[in-house]
Motif scaffolding. Structure first.
Motif, PDB file in Angstrom:
ATOM      1  N   LEU A 185       0.830  -1.210   0.000  1.00 54.64           N
ATOM      2  CA  LEU A 185       0.000   0.000   0.000  1.00 54.64           C
ATOM      3  C   LEU A 185       0.866   1.262   0.000  1.00 54.64           C
ATOM      4  N   ALA A 186       1.928   1.253   0.795  1.00 52.58           N
ATOM      5  CA  ALA A 186       2.823   2.419   0.834  1.00 52.58           C
ATOM      6  C   ALA A 186       3.472   2.640  -0.530  1.00 52.58           C
ATOM      7  N   ALA A 187       3.910   1.561  -1.166  1.00 55.48           N
ATOM      8  CA  ALA A 187       4.526   1.689  -2.487  1.00 55.48           C
ATOM      9  C   ALA A 187       3.523   2.206  -3.515  1.00 55.48           C
ATOM     10  N   LEU A 188       2.293   1.702  -3.454  1.00 54.87           N
ATOM     11  CA  LEU A 188       1.266   2.171  -4.390  1.00 54.87           C
ATOM     12  C   LEU A 188       0.917   3.643  -4.170  1.00 54.87           C
ATOM     13  N   ILE A 189       0.892   4.069  -2.920  1.00 55.35           N
ATOM     14  CA  ILE A 189       0.613   5.483  -2.628  1.00 55.35           C
ATOM     15  C   ILE A 189       1.730   6.366  -3.177  1.00 55.35           C
ATOM     16  N   VAL A 190       2.975   5.940  -2.997  1.00 56.08           N
ATOM     17  CA  VAL A 190       4.106   6.715  -3.521  1.00 56.08           C
ATOM     18  C   VAL A 190       4.045   6.800  -5.044  1.00 56.08           C
ATOM     19  N   VAL A 191       3.776   5.655  -5.697  1.00 56.52           N
ATOM     20  CA  VAL A 191       3.697   5.636  -7.164  1.00 56.52           C
ATOM     21  C   VAL A 191       2.564   6.533  -7.648  1.00 56.52           C
ATOM     22  N   GLN A 239       1.266   9.139  -6.079  1.00 53.67           N
ATOM     23  CA  GLN A 239       1.579  10.546  -5.811  1.00 53.67           C
ATOM     24  C   GLN A 239       2.618  11.096  -6.784  1.00 53.67           C
ATOM     25  N   LEU A 240       3.494  10.244  -7.254  1.00 57.30           N
ATOM     26  CA  LEU A 240       4.483  10.690  -8.230  1.00 57.30           C
ATOM     27  C   LEU A 240       3.883  10.867  -9.616  1.00 57.30           C
ATOM     28  N   GLY A 241       2.708  10.322  -9.819  1.00 61.20           N
ATOM     29  CA  GLY A 241       2.034  10.484 -11.094  1.00 61.20           C
ATOM     30  C   GLY A 241       2.510   9.523 -12.160  1.00 61.20           C
ATOM     31  N   ILE A 242       3.229   8.493 -11.762  1.00 61.06           N
ATOM     32  CA  ILE A 242       3.742   7.522 -12.731  1.00 61.06           C
ATOM     33  C   ILE A 242       2.602   6.704 -13.313  1.00 61.06           C
ATOM     34  N   VAL A 243       1.678   6.294 -12.463  1.00 59.85           N
ATOM     35  CA  VAL A 243       0.549   5.467 -12.878  1.00 59.85           C
ATOM     36  C   VAL A 243      -0.708   5.991 -12.189  1.00 59.85           C
ATOM     37  N   ALA A 244      -1.808   6.022 -12.927  1.00 62.99           N
ATOM     38  CA  ALA A 244      -3.093   6.374 -12.323  1.00 62.99           C
ATOM     39  C   ALA A 244      -3.744   5.083 -11.830  1.00 62.99           C
TER      40      ALA A 244
END
Length: 96
Positions: A45-51, A53-58
């Motif tokens: 979940l933390a990794a998905l939140i970071v990804v 927030q960075l806008g890499i993937v919606a």
């Protein structure tokens, strides 16, 4: 003089009321399956939140939660089965 007095029995590191001898079962030092699975869920979940927030993937939150729950459920079932199988082997090899 310190406030701690060592037990008179001469056994160091054990409390006087602690059980000892061959009848005391040894505790398994391996981590529990549930603890590992829930730890992996939090990290995912933390990794998905970071990804996100960075806008890499919606990401669609509903699909992410469904995927995490399916993965966690499968991991808990498989881990429980493997743990039970390991326990059965350990108990069947003991001599009575």
């Amino acid at each position: 003089m310190s406030t701690y007095d060592a037990p008179a029995s001469g056994r160091k590191g054990r409390s006087p009321g602690a059980p000892s001898g061959p009848d005391v079962p040894q505790q398994d030092s391996s981590p529990r399956v549930g603890t590992v699975v829930w730890g992996l869920i939090v990290v995912a979940l933390a990794a998905l939140i970071v990804v996100a927030q960075l806008g890499i993937v919606a990401l669609n939150g509903t699909y992410v939660l469904i995927g995490l729950m399916i993965g966690a459920g499968a991991a808990l079932v498989v881990g429980g089965l493997l743990s039970a199988r390991g326990r059965d082997k350990a108990t069947s090899t003991r001599k009575s």
